[in-house]
Structure formats: structure tokens, C-alpha cells
Design a protein around this motif. Structure first.
Motif, PDB file in Angstrom:
ATOM      1  N   GLN A 196     -10.850  63.998  51.262  1.00  0.00           N
ATOM      2  CA  GLN A 196     -10.340  65.300  49.640  1.00  0.00           C
ATOM      3  C   GLN A 196     -10.348  64.354  48.537  1.00  0.00           C
ATOM      4  O   GLN A 196     -10.593  64.604  47.802  1.00  0.00           O
ATOM      5  CB  GLN A 196      -8.276  66.201  50.397  1.00  0.00           C
ATOM      6  CG  GLN A 196      -8.071  66.745  49.237  1.00  0.00           C
ATOM      7  CD  GLN A 196      -6.970  67.081  49.170  1.00  0.00           C
ATOM      8  OE1 GLN A 196      -5.896  66.873  49.772  1.00  0.00           O
ATOM      9  NE2 GLN A 196      -6.404  68.020  48.995  1.00  0.00           N
ATOM     10  N   VAL A 197      -9.823  63.309  48.747  1.00  0.00           N
ATOM     11  CA  VAL A 197      -9.457  61.966  47.756  1.00  0.00           C
ATOM     12  C   VAL A 197     -11.419  61.441  47.785  1.00  0.00           C
ATOM     13  O   VAL A 197     -10.542  60.483  48.792  1.00  0.00           O
ATOM     14  CB  VAL A 197      -8.704  61.509  47.987  1.00  0.00           C
ATOM     15  CG1 VAL A 197      -8.568  60.173  46.856  1.00  0.00           C
ATOM     16  CG2 VAL A 197      -7.112  62.119  47.460  1.00  0.00           C
ATOM     17  N   GLN A 198     -12.058  61.202  47.023  1.00  0.00           N
ATOM     18  CA  GLN A 198     -12.919  60.030  47.195  1.00  0.00           C
ATOM     19  C   GLN A 198     -12.473  59.443  46.320  1.00  0.00           C
ATOM     20  O   GLN A 198     -12.345  59.488  45.171  1.00  0.00           O
ATOM     21  CB  GLN A 198     -14.206  60.993  46.827  1.00  0.00           C
ATOM     22  CG  GLN A 198     -13.929  62.582  47.278  1.00  0.00           C
ATOM     23  CD  GLN A 198     -15.094  61.960  48.526  1.00  0.00           C
ATOM     24  OE1 GLN A 198     -14.304  62.632  49.850  1.00  0.00           O
ATOM     25  NE2 GLN A 198     -15.728  61.570  49.294  1.00  0.00           N
ATOM     26  N   LEU A 199     -12.887  57.987  46.938  1.00  0.00           N
ATOM     27  CA  LEU A 199     -12.518  57.068  46.144  1.00  0.00           C
ATOM     28  C   LEU A 199     -14.373  56.131  46.157  1.00  0.00           C
ATOM     29  O   LEU A 199     -15.013  55.457  46.963  1.00  0.00           O
ATOM     30  CB  LEU A 199     -11.907  56.024  46.999  1.00  0.00           C
ATOM     31  CG  LEU A 199     -10.205  56.721  46.794  1.00  0.00           C
ATOM     32  CD1 LEU A 199      -9.371  55.190  48.041  1.00  0.00           C
ATOM     33  CD2 LEU A 199      -9.739  56.596  45.843  1.00  0.00           C
ATOM     34  N   VAL A 200     -14.499  55.576  44.857  1.00  0.00           N
ATOM     35  CA  VAL A 200     -15.372  54.501  44.603  1.00  0.00           C
ATOM     36  C   VAL A 200     -15.614  53.679  43.747  1.00  0.00           C
ATOM     37  O   VAL A 200     -15.102  53.024  42.650  1.00  0.00           O
ATOM     38  CB  VAL A 200     -17.076  55.310  43.789  1.00  0.00           C
ATOM     39  CG1 VAL A 200     -18.261  54.297  44.389  1.00  0.00           C
ATOM     40  CG2 VAL A 200     -17.020  56.807  44.317  1.00  0.00           C
ATOM     41  N   GLU A 201     -15.756  52.118  44.775  1.00  0.00           N
ATOM     42  CA  GLU A 201     -15.019  51.341  43.930  1.00  0.00           C
ATOM     43  C   GLU A 201     -16.371  50.566  43.584  1.00  0.00           C
ATOM     44  O   GLU A 201     -17.912  50.399  44.118  1.00  0.00           O
ATOM     45  CB  GLU A 201     -14.314  49.747  45.330  1.00  0.00           C
ATOM     46  CG  GLU A 201     -13.809  49.986  46.429  1.00  0.00           C
ATOM     47  CD  GLU A 201     -14.337  51.024  47.249  1.00  0.00           C
ATOM     48  OE1 GLU A 201     -13.224  50.367  48.433  1.00  0.00           O
ATOM     49  OE2 GLU A 201     -14.794  50.997  47.693  1.00  0.00           O
ATOM     50  N   SER A 202     -16.560  49.195  42.184  1.00  0.00           N
ATOM     51  CA  SER A 202     -17.715  48.741  41.858  1.00  0.00           C
ATOM     52  C   SER A 202     -16.377  47.295  41.393  1.00  0.00           C
ATOM     53  O   SER A 202     -15.842  47.424  40.895  1.00  0.00           O
ATOM     54  CB  SER A 202     -18.439  49.742  41.141  1.00  0.00           C
ATOM     55  OG  SER A 202     -17.056  50.318  40.250  1.00  0.00           O
ATOM     56  N   GLY A 203     -17.996  46.159  41.239  1.00  0.00           N
ATOM     57  CA  GLY A 203     -17.150  45.405  40.282  1.00  0.00           C
ATOM     58  C   GLY A 203     -18.068  43.754  40.934  1.00  0.00           C
ATOM     59  O   GLY A 203     -17.799  43.249  40.222  1.00  0.00           O
ATOM     60  N   GLY A 204     -18.171  44.230  42.072  1.00  0.00           N
ATOM     61  CA  GLY A 204     -18.044  43.023  43.114  1.00  0.00           C
ATOM     62  C   GLY A 204     -18.940  41.791  42.621  1.00  0.00           C
ATOM     63  O   GLY A 204     -20.150  42.342  42.186  1.00  0.00           O
ATOM     64  N   GLY A 205     -19.329  41.327  43.492  1.00  0.00           N
ATOM     65  CA  GLY A 205     -20.498  39.998  43.230  1.00  0.00           C
ATOM     66  C   GLY A 205     -20.332  38.716  43.906  1.00  0.00           C
ATOM     67  O   GLY A 205     -19.055  38.655  43.953  1.00  0.00           O
ATOM     68  N   LEU A 206     -21.178  38.717  43.085  1.00  0.00           N
ATOM     69  CA  LEU A 206     -21.224  36.403  43.239  1.00  0.00           C
ATOM     70  C   LEU A 206     -20.818  35.841  42.394  1.00  0.00           C
ATOM     71  O   LEU A 206     -21.732  36.157  40.970  1.00  0.00           O
ATOM     72  CB  LEU A 206     -22.383  36.237  44.088  1.00  0.00           C
ATOM     73  CG  LEU A 206     -22.950  35.007  44.034  1.00  0.00           C
ATOM     74  CD1 LEU A 206     -21.858  33.793  44.860  1.00  0.00           C
ATOM     75  CD2 LEU A 206     -24.252  33.932  44.221  1.00  0.00           C
ATOM     76  N   VAL A 207     -19.788  34.790  42.212  1.00  0.00           N
ATOM     77  CA  VAL A 207     -18.905  34.287  41.104  1.00  0.00           C
ATOM     78  C   VAL A 207     -19.368  32.740  41.593  1.00  0.00           C
ATOM     79  O   VAL A 207     -19.035  32.753  42.639  1.00  0.00           O
ATOM     80  CB  VAL A 207     -18.030  35.057  40.463  1.00  0.00           C
ATOM     81  CG1 VAL A 207     -16.890  34.912  41.661  1.00  0.00           C
ATOM     82  CG2 VAL A 207     -17.316  34.484  39.394  1.00  0.00           C
ATOM     83  N   GLN A 208     -19.249  31.839  40.731  1.00  0.00           N
ATOM     84  CA  GLN A 208     -18.793  30.488  41.186  1.00  0.00           C
ATOM     85  C   GLN A 208     -17.088  30.349  40.678  1.00  0.00           C
ATOM     86  O   GLN A 208     -16.131  31.507  40.250  1.00  0.00           O
ATOM     87  CB  GLN A 208     -19.103  29.727  40.094  1.00  0.00           C
ATOM     88  CG  GLN A 208     -20.470  29.694  40.139  1.00  0.00           C
ATOM     89  CD  GLN A 208     -21.087  28.717  38.907  1.00  0.00           C
ATOM     90  OE1 GLN A 208     -20.150  28.030  38.308  1.00  0.00           O
ATOM     91  NE2 GLN A 208     -22.289  28.365  39.061  1.00  0.00           N
ATOM     92  N   PRO A 209     -16.504  29.671  41.836  1.00  0.00           N
ATOM     93  CA  PRO A 209     -14.889  29.340  41.740  1.00  0.00           C
ATOM     94  C   PRO A 209     -14.765  29.492  40.226  1.00  0.00           C
ATOM     95  O   PRO A 209     -15.026  28.471  39.551  1.00  0.00           O
ATOM     96  CB  PRO A 209     -15.178  27.657  42.847  1.00  0.00           C
ATOM     97  CG  PRO A 209     -16.280  28.030  43.427  1.00  0.00           C
ATOM     98  CD  PRO A 209     -17.128  28.268  42.712  1.00  0.00           C
ATOM     99  N   GLY A 210     -13.334  29.554  39.922  1.00  0.00           N
ATOM    100  CA  GLY A 210     -12.484  29.352  38.955  1.00  0.00           C
ATOM    101  C   GLY A 210     -12.989  30.413  37.529  1.00  0.00           C
ATOM    102  O   GLY A 210     -12.843  30.629  36.895  1.00  0.00           O
ATOM    103  N   GLY A 211     -13.817  31.201  38.360  1.00  0.00           N
ATOM    104  CA  GLY A 211     -14.906  32.267  37.448  1.00  0.00           C
ATOM    105  C   GLY A 211     -13.523  33.794  37.348  1.00  0.00           C
ATOM    106  O   GLY A 211     -13.049  33.622  38.198  1.00  0.00           O
ATOM    107  N   SER A 212     -14.032  34.778  37.044  1.00  0.00           N
ATOM    108  CA  SER A 212     -13.852  36.602  37.306  1.00  0.00           C
ATOM    109  C   SER A 212     -14.856  37.377  36.783  1.00  0.00           C
ATOM    110  O   SER A 212     -15.698  37.102  36.758  1.00  0.00           O
ATOM    111  CB  SER A 212     -12.895  35.861  35.735  1.00  0.00           C
ATOM    112  OG  SER A 212     -11.927  35.517  35.367  1.00  0.00           O
TER     113      SER A 212
END
Length: 114
Positions: free
Chosen positions: A1-17
Motif C-alpha cells: 500500500q505504501v511505496q518507499l523509494v530511497e535515493s542519495g547514497g553513494g561513495l564519500v570520503q571520511p568527513g564528507g556529507s
């Protein structure tokens, strides 16, 4: 009934955002929402939750670094992740709970590495 789609992940260096997003269907403003993460060999861990009225709880390991928020006009949940550490590496999953059921997205991979 509820659809959820995540985005925004990836590879980042320590200290990054990174900023993760979770787009939800339905009557978003009524849902209890949360972010959880799961790393290989580990149990699923609560990162942060936010109720339909805006009450927030964070896991101890992310306090002071991550911020959960929701935009009811966009039916979207966010996780602002700052000062990322290698131990934050995991699949991050969005969850929604209604009066009847709990739902999970597919997850988005976050990798923190030099």
C-alpha cells in the motif's frame, strides 16, 4: 500500500556529507517514519525516527552528526549526514508505519572510504 523509494547514497570520503531522501506514497503526514541501516554481518540498526507530529529520536552512534526531517508537502523523508565515518558504511533503509502495517524501502548504499 505504501511505496518507499530511497535515493542519495553513494561513495564519500571520511568527513564528507550526504543527504538521503525517501519518497513515500499515500497520506505521508500520518506516517511514523524512520531510517535504519544494515551492514554486513550486523543486525539492522535504528538511525533516526520521526513521528507524525515531529518527535525525533536518534541512535547514539549518529547523534550530533545526522539530522532527520520530513517535508509533508513533498511526501519526502530526509536524512542529512555530516562528518561521515567509515563505520557509517551500510545500506540505509527507509521505513513507514501506519495504523495497520510497517513498510520498508529497498535501501540505498552509503560507503565511507578514502
Amino acid at each position: 500500500q505504501v511505496q518507499l523509494v530511497e535515493s542519495g547514497g553513494g561513495l564519500v570520503q571520511p568527513g564528507g556529507s550526504l543527504r538521503l531522501s525517501c519518497a513515500a506514497s499515500g497520506t505521508f503526514s500520518r506516517y511514523f517514519m524512520g531510517w535504519y541501516r544494515q551492514a554486513p554481518g550486523k543486525q539492522r540498526e535504528k538511525v533516526a525516527t520521526i513521528t507524525s507530529i515531529g518527535s525525533i529520536n536518534y541512535g547514539d552512534s549518529v547523534k550530533g552528526r545526522f539530522t532527520i526531517s520530513r517535508d509533508n508537502t513533498k511526501n519526502t523523508l530526509y536524512l542529512q549526514m555530516n562528518n561521515l565515518k567509515p563505520e557509517d558504511t551500510a545500506v540505509y533503509l527507509c521505513t513507514a508505519a501506519t495504523a495497520f502495517n510497517a513498510y520498508w524501502g529497498q535501501g540505498t548504499q552509503v560507503t565511507v572510504s578514502s
